[in-house]
Design a protein around this motif. Sequence first.
Motif, PDB file in Angstrom:
ATOM      1  N   ARG A 267       0.870  -1.340  -0.006  1.00 47.07           N
ATOM      2  CA  ARG A 267      -0.025   0.024  -0.156  1.00 47.07           C
ATOM      3  C   ARG A 267       0.766   0.968   0.025  1.00 47.07           C
ATOM      4  O   ARG A 267       1.849   1.467   0.892  1.00 47.07           O
ATOM      5  N   LEU A 268       0.747   2.164  -0.976  1.00 43.00           N
ATOM      6  CA  LEU A 268       1.554   3.282  -0.977  1.00 43.00           C
ATOM      7  C   LEU A 268       0.667   4.515  -0.338  1.00 43.00           C
ATOM      8  O   LEU A 268      -0.707   4.454  -0.826  1.00 43.00           O
ATOM      9  N   MET A 269       1.060   5.308   0.268  1.00 41.89           N
ATOM     10  CA  MET A 269       0.548   6.265   0.874  1.00 41.89           C
ATOM     11  C   MET A 269       1.294   7.612   0.493  1.00 41.89           C
ATOM     12  O   MET A 269       2.564   7.716   0.937  1.00 41.89           O
ATOM     13  N   ARG A 270       0.684   8.552  -0.239  1.00 47.34           N
ATOM     14  CA  ARG A 270       1.357  10.074  -0.358  1.00 47.34           C
ATOM     15  C   ARG A 270       0.529  11.003  -0.037  1.00 47.34           C
ATOM     16  O   ARG A 270      -0.680  10.937  -0.181  1.00 47.34           O
ATOM     17  N   SER A 271       1.114  12.369  -0.097  1.00 42.23           N
ATOM     18  CA  SER A 271       0.383  13.612   0.051  1.00 42.23           C
ATOM     19  C   SER A 271      -0.251  13.385   1.296  1.00 42.23           C
ATOM     20  O   SER A 271      -1.582  13.943   1.541  1.00 42.23           O
ATOM     21  N   LEU A 272       0.543  13.067   2.548  1.00 43.04           N
ATOM     22  CA  LEU A 272       0.004  12.814   3.639  1.00 43.04           C
ATOM     23  C   LEU A 272      -0.622  14.004   4.373  1.00 43.04           C
ATOM     24  O   LEU A 272      -1.640  14.228   5.209  1.00 43.04           O
ATOM     25  N   LYS A 273       0.135  15.257   4.097  1.00 41.74           N
ATOM     26  CA  LYS A 273      -0.054  16.460   4.938  1.00 41.74           C
ATOM     27  C   LYS A 273      -1.473  17.147   4.198  1.00 41.74           C
ATOM     28  O   LYS A 273      -2.254  17.759   4.895  1.00 41.74           O
ATOM     29  N   SER A 274      -2.085  16.612   3.062  1.00 42.64           N
ATOM     30  CA  SER A 274      -3.325  17.001   2.467  1.00 42.64           C
ATOM     31  C   SER A 274      -4.422  16.676   3.490  1.00 42.64           C
ATOM     32  O   SER A 274      -5.735  17.070   3.603  1.00 42.64           O
ATOM     33  N   LEU A 275      -3.913  15.578   4.288  1.00 37.11           N
ATOM     34  CA  LEU A 275      -5.333  14.729   5.261  1.00 37.11           C
ATOM     35  C   LEU A 275      -5.422  16.100   6.622  1.00 37.11           C
ATOM     36  O   LEU A 275      -6.679  16.095   6.955  1.00 37.11           O
ATOM     37  N   LEU A 276      -4.736  16.992   6.899  1.00 35.25           N
ATOM     38  CA  LEU A 276      -4.803  17.928   7.842  1.00 35.25           C
ATOM     39  C   LEU A 276      -5.672  18.861   7.389  1.00 35.25           C
ATOM     40  O   LEU A 276      -5.757  19.486   6.496  1.00 35.25           O
ATOM     41  N   GLY A 277      -6.704  19.124   8.221  1.00 34.82           N
ATOM     42  CA  GLY A 277      -7.759  19.998   8.104  1.00 34.82           C
ATOM     43  C   GLY A 277      -8.997  19.451   7.443  1.00 34.82           C
ATOM     44  O   GLY A 277     -10.005  20.264   7.304  1.00 34.82           O
ATOM     45  N   THR A 278      -8.917  18.071   7.145  1.00 37.05           N
ATOM     46  CA  THR A 278     -10.151  17.442   6.477  1.00 37.05           C
ATOM     47  C   THR A 278     -10.499  16.500   7.513  1.00 37.05           C
ATOM     48  O   THR A 278     -10.093  16.105   8.558  1.00 37.05           O
ATOM     49  N   ALA A 279     -12.016  15.995   7.377  1.00 35.75           N
ATOM     50  CA  ALA A 279     -12.330  14.907   8.284  1.00 35.75           C
ATOM     51  C   ALA A 279     -11.981  13.587   7.945  1.00 35.75           C
ATOM     52  O   ALA A 279     -11.993  12.901   9.081  1.00 35.75           O
ATOM     53  N   MET A 280     -10.963  13.661   6.868  1.00 38.62           N
ATOM     54  CA  MET A 280     -10.396  12.152   6.617  1.00 38.62           C
ATOM     55  C   MET A 280      -9.213  12.149   8.089  1.00 38.62           C
ATOM     56  O   MET A 280      -9.100  10.739   8.181  1.00 38.62           O
ATOM     57  N   ILE A 281      -8.864  12.990   8.747  1.00 39.13           N
ATOM     58  CA  ILE A 281      -7.696  12.841   9.621  1.00 39.13           C
ATOM     59  C   ILE A 281      -8.076  11.959  10.860  1.00 39.13           C
ATOM     60  O   ILE A 281      -7.375  11.476  11.375  1.00 39.13           O
TER      61      ILE A 281
ATOM     62  N   TYR B  78     -12.826   8.509 -11.482  1.00 43.34           N
ATOM     63  CA  TYR B  78     -11.952   9.332 -12.117  1.00 43.34           C
ATOM     64  C   TYR B  78     -11.292  10.430 -11.156  1.00 43.34           C
ATOM     65  O   TYR B  78     -10.116  10.607 -11.163  1.00 43.34           O
ATOM     66  N   PHE B  79     -12.297  11.268 -10.393  1.00 42.55           N
ATOM     67  CA  PHE B  79     -11.564  12.164  -9.393  1.00 42.55           C
ATOM     68  C   PHE B  79     -10.811  11.662  -8.388  1.00 42.55           C
ATOM     69  O   PHE B  79      -9.823  12.138  -7.935  1.00 42.55           O
ATOM     70  N   ASN B  80     -11.309  10.476  -8.101  1.00 45.43           N
ATOM     71  CA  ASN B  80     -10.390   9.735  -6.894  1.00 45.43           C
ATOM     72  C   ASN B  80      -9.206   9.391  -7.513  1.00 45.43           C
ATOM     73  O   ASN B  80      -8.150   9.499  -6.653  1.00 45.43           O
ATOM     74  N   LEU B  81      -8.782   8.887  -8.598  1.00 48.37           N
ATOM     75  CA  LEU B  81      -7.730   8.496  -9.198  1.00 48.37           C
ATOM     76  C   LEU B  81      -6.802   9.823  -9.348  1.00 48.37           C
ATOM     77  O   LEU B  81      -5.637   9.533  -9.588  1.00 48.37           O
ATOM     78  N   ALA B  82      -7.414  10.753  -9.844  1.00 49.46           N
ATOM     79  CA  ALA B  82      -6.630  12.133 -10.267  1.00 49.46           C
ATOM     80  C   ALA B  82      -6.080  12.609  -9.014  1.00 49.46           C
ATOM     81  O   ALA B  82      -5.286  13.593  -9.108  1.00 49.46           O
ATOM     82  N   THR B  83      -6.650  12.492  -7.673  1.00 50.58           N
ATOM     83  CA  THR B  83      -6.345  13.207  -6.552  1.00 50.58           C
ATOM     84  C   THR B  83      -5.278  12.217  -5.636  1.00 50.58           C
ATOM     85  O   THR B  83      -5.759  11.199  -5.228  1.00 50.58           O
ATOM     86  N   TRP B  84      -4.100  12.726  -5.320  1.00 51.60           N
ATOM     87  CA  TRP B  84      -3.193  11.945  -4.461  1.00 51.60           C
ATOM     88  C   TRP B  84      -3.679  11.020  -3.365  1.00 51.60           C
ATOM     89  O   TRP B  84      -3.617  10.013  -3.245  1.00 51.60           O
ATOM     90  N   HIS B  85      -4.282  12.118  -2.511  1.00 50.62           N
ATOM     91  CA  HIS B  85      -4.757  11.304  -1.310  1.00 50.62           C
ATOM     92  C   HIS B  85      -5.962  10.535  -1.305  1.00 50.62           C
ATOM     93  O   HIS B  85      -6.341  10.032  -0.244  1.00 50.62           O
ATOM     94  N   THR B  86      -6.567  10.615  -2.446  1.00 51.85           N
ATOM     95  CA  THR B  86      -7.678   9.567  -2.512  1.00 51.85           C
ATOM     96  C   THR B  86      -7.819   8.482  -3.474  1.00 51.85           C
ATOM     97  O   THR B  86      -8.772   7.835  -3.716  1.00 51.85           O
ATOM     98  N   ILE B  87      -6.468   8.329  -3.994  1.00 53.18           N
ATOM     99  CA  ILE B  87      -6.301   7.282  -4.767  1.00 53.18           C
ATOM    100  C   ILE B  87      -6.622   5.796  -4.409  1.00 53.18           C
ATOM    101  O   ILE B  87      -7.511   5.206  -5.148  1.00 53.18           O
ATOM    102  N   ASN B  88      -6.511   5.496  -3.320  1.00 54.76           N
ATOM    103  CA  ASN B  88      -6.712   4.225  -2.560  1.00 54.76           C
ATOM    104  C   ASN B  88      -8.053   4.148  -2.483  1.00 54.76           C
ATOM    105  O   ASN B  88      -8.573   2.743  -2.287  1.00 54.76           O
TER     106      ASN B  88
END
Length: 419
Positions: free
Chosen positions: A68-82, A253-263
């Motif tokens: 499992r690759l995780m990238r763009s981790l900082k983008s989680l800050l300030g979102t409900a996903m954190i 498509y939007f999930n796959l184009a956005t680094w922190h939602t690809i998974n």
Amino acid sequence: MSRSIPLGIDFGTSNSTVGWSRPGHPALLPLEEGKVTLPSVVFFHAEDAHVSYGRAGLADYLAGHEGRLMRSLKSLLGTAMIDDHTEVAGRALPFRQLLAQFIGELKCRAESAAGQGCTQAVLGRPVFFVDDDARADRQAEATLAEIAHSVGLKDIAFQYEPIAAAFDYESRITGEELVLVVDIGGGTSDFALVRLGPGRAGKADRRSDILASGGVHIGGTDFDKYLSLATVMPWMGLGSRQLNGLEVPSAQYFNLATWHTINMAYTRKAWTHITDMARAAAEKDKLQRLQRLVSERAGHWLAMQAEAAKIALSDASSTVLDLGRVSPGEQLSITRDDLNAAIDHLVNSIGTTVMALLNDAGVAAAQVDTVFFTGGSSGVPLLRERIASLLGNPRAVEGDRFGSIGAGLALDAARQFGE
């Protein structure tokens, strides 16, 4: 490790650095294979629970290791996903723990390179983690502080990233300048209008020198996203029609184009959705490409192709994407005009933010002496051209795109904590 040293930590969306300011030495510490940047990447190996970071993590992913690759981790800050979690090797991994794991690794590598322990740090932060939501922005900073404390950083201060970049630039100038710092990072674009000069550099309190700061939640990963949506995703069916004449649904498509939602495109629910899309598609060959991409979990690979194209188009008028991993022998030609059309609305928003900053400071564009560019995506030609046209072509200075913030944070850490 006999004592604690003050560090400047730039935890970036795409790349991270750590600085230690001391006379006669480079500020930035080597973090991976002698390089001062560590890509903000974590790769969890499925077969043996091994975790690799940075370039090593990207190499393991591209080599085809299961995991499992995780990238763009900082983008989680300030979102409900954190406050959510992701699944890794069959277990739930909270996103807060994921960020702590990476920041802890960053701290450990910096301490190893310095030969000293660290409990004091100035952390960089964007001017806004979240646009137009002061409460969510404060919560994002508080979350980052909690994570930093959890990995052993006892004394923490924060500094706006463009202010840190200004301090780095100030260490090299010989006279007074009114400087607009333009920091185009992976997740945000941040700006500071600052009076700089050798006579000001030693001041403990610089508030009177900072005329204005601002930012917008647009960065290099957004450029990647919209270039992908405009060029690569249509090749896999975005914008095409179903047999009933309706447009193919766009969410995957939007999930796959956005680094922190690809998974998110790899879940069973998403696969069922994609299968239904393929069954109803009028152009089934395009949806078959989407199915192959997702079945091979190659979404990060495709995002890297879009990112590489963006970088190439900063210097060339056209480039070619090799899409052979999804469809053997296929390539896609992309021009700078394609990139410009895809990101024009983003660049417009950045330009509006810059002009609002000057207006808030009561400064005319012609009064700006220097524009200091930093951040990994600050070299995008359309962005440079737009900033120049808005400000009347002031002197442009190129900072270290990946290192100016970390070096400036190190200077600030030495000032705040003493060294």
